[in-house]
Design a protein around this motif. Sequence first.
Motif, PDB file in Angstrom:
ATOM      1  N   SER A  11      -6.642 -11.238  20.169  1.00  0.00           N
ATOM      2  CA  SER A  11      -5.277 -11.459  20.659  1.00  0.00           C
ATOM      3  C   SER A  11      -4.251 -11.094  19.591  1.00  0.00           C
ATOM      4  O   SER A  11      -3.239 -10.455  19.886  1.00  0.00           O
ATOM      5  CB  SER A  11      -5.090 -12.908  21.089  1.00  0.00           C
ATOM      6  OG  SER A  11      -5.925 -13.206  22.170  1.00  0.00           O
ATOM      7  N   THR A  15      -1.701  -7.973  19.951  1.00  0.00           N
ATOM      8  CA  THR A  15      -0.287  -8.335  19.867  1.00  0.00           C
ATOM      9  C   THR A  15       0.398  -7.511  18.787  1.00  0.00           C
ATOM     10  O   THR A  15       1.486  -6.974  18.998  1.00  0.00           O
ATOM     11  CB  THR A  15      -0.133  -9.839  19.562  1.00  0.00           C
ATOM     12  OG1 THR A  15      -0.700 -10.587  20.632  1.00  0.00           O
ATOM     13  CG2 THR A  15       1.316 -10.218  19.397  1.00  0.00           C
ATOM     14  N   THR A  19       3.251  -4.615  19.780  1.00  0.00           N
ATOM     15  CA  THR A  19       4.633  -4.853  19.353  1.00  0.00           C
ATOM     16  C   THR A  19       5.081  -3.924  18.237  1.00  0.00           C
ATOM     17  O   THR A  19       6.240  -3.515  18.210  1.00  0.00           O
ATOM     18  CB  THR A  19       4.835  -6.310  18.911  1.00  0.00           C
ATOM     19  OG1 THR A  19       3.903  -6.625  17.888  1.00  0.00           O
ATOM     20  CG2 THR A  19       4.693  -7.253  20.065  1.00  0.00           C
ATOM     21  N   PHE A  34       4.664 -13.070  23.235  1.00  0.00           N
ATOM     22  CA  PHE A  34       3.677 -12.043  23.580  1.00  0.00           C
ATOM     23  C   PHE A  34       2.277 -12.506  23.206  1.00  0.00           C
ATOM     24  O   PHE A  34       1.324 -12.315  23.963  1.00  0.00           O
ATOM     25  CB  PHE A  34       4.020 -10.740  22.862  1.00  0.00           C
ATOM     26  CG  PHE A  34       3.254  -9.562  23.367  1.00  0.00           C
ATOM     27  CD1 PHE A  34       3.802  -8.758  24.343  1.00  0.00           C
ATOM     28  CD2 PHE A  34       2.011  -9.252  22.866  1.00  0.00           C
ATOM     29  CE1 PHE A  34       3.103  -7.656  24.820  1.00  0.00           C
ATOM     30  CE2 PHE A  34       1.304  -8.166  23.327  1.00  0.00           C
ATOM     31  CZ  PHE A  34       1.851  -7.368  24.312  1.00  0.00           C
ATOM     32  N   PHE A  35       2.140 -13.153  22.040  1.00  0.00           N
ATOM     33  CA  PHE A  35       0.834 -13.658  21.618  1.00  0.00           C
ATOM     34  C   PHE A  35       0.344 -14.750  22.563  1.00  0.00           C
ATOM     35  O   PHE A  35      -0.830 -14.751  22.953  1.00  0.00           O
ATOM     36  CB  PHE A  35       0.901 -14.189  20.184  1.00  0.00           C
ATOM     37  CG  PHE A  35      -0.344 -14.919  19.785  1.00  0.00           C
ATOM     38  CD1 PHE A  35      -1.513 -14.229  19.529  1.00  0.00           C
ATOM     39  CD2 PHE A  35      -0.350 -16.298  19.682  1.00  0.00           C
ATOM     40  CE1 PHE A  35      -2.675 -14.898  19.181  1.00  0.00           C
ATOM     41  CE2 PHE A  35      -1.499 -16.980  19.326  1.00  0.00           C
ATOM     42  CZ  PHE A  35      -2.663 -16.277  19.076  1.00  0.00           C
ATOM     43  N   THR A  38      -0.901 -13.378  25.732  1.00  0.00           N
ATOM     44  CA  THR A  38      -2.160 -12.663  25.576  1.00  0.00           C
ATOM     45  C   THR A  38      -3.307 -13.622  25.292  1.00  0.00           C
ATOM     46  O   THR A  38      -4.381 -13.509  25.871  1.00  0.00           O
ATOM     47  CB  THR A  38      -2.057 -11.639  24.425  1.00  0.00           C
ATOM     48  OG1 THR A  38      -0.961 -10.775  24.670  1.00  0.00           O
ATOM     49  CG2 THR A  38      -3.317 -10.812  24.307  1.00  0.00           C
ATOM     50  N   SER A  72      -2.985  -7.373  27.237  1.00  0.00           N
ATOM     51  CA  SER A  72      -1.881  -6.993  26.347  1.00  0.00           C
ATOM     52  C   SER A  72      -1.227  -5.689  26.792  1.00  0.00           C
ATOM     53  O   SER A  72      -0.009  -5.545  26.689  1.00  0.00           O
ATOM     54  CB  SER A  72      -2.356  -6.894  24.902  1.00  0.00           C
ATOM     55  OG  SER A  72      -3.327  -5.885  24.782  1.00  0.00           O
TER      56      SER A  72
END
Length: 127
Positions: A11, A15, A19, A34-35, A38, A72
Amino acid sequence: MEIFFTILFFSLLFTGIITVWFEKEKNYRGIGIFFILTFLPVWALALLLPPVGPVYAGVAWLDIFIMALLISLFIGAATPPHYYKIKKQDVTDVDYALKYDHFSRSTSLFFWAFVTGLLFLILIAKT
């Protein structure tokens, strides 16, 4: 416990790749969200689905890798680039500002409902 660290590793890896490489967040404020988006689905799916693929250190890592990659990429494709985001100080129309505020509150509510649901799913899968 090894599965948790495998999920955490993949993850964090995806991530960072999504990004930084695709420049989804210019100032990296949304990297934590976002993390979370995910990490939690991959953890829930890894607990619910049977392990498939090669085993390393007692963990079938291929299915976790594929789940983290797909989730993701899906989230990365669904988020707009940083130059399309609207800043609140740029909004001058009052009606538009109210709609924008309502939209941000509704997405925040959806985010926390989604996270809470995933945590309950993980709790149920662990017991």
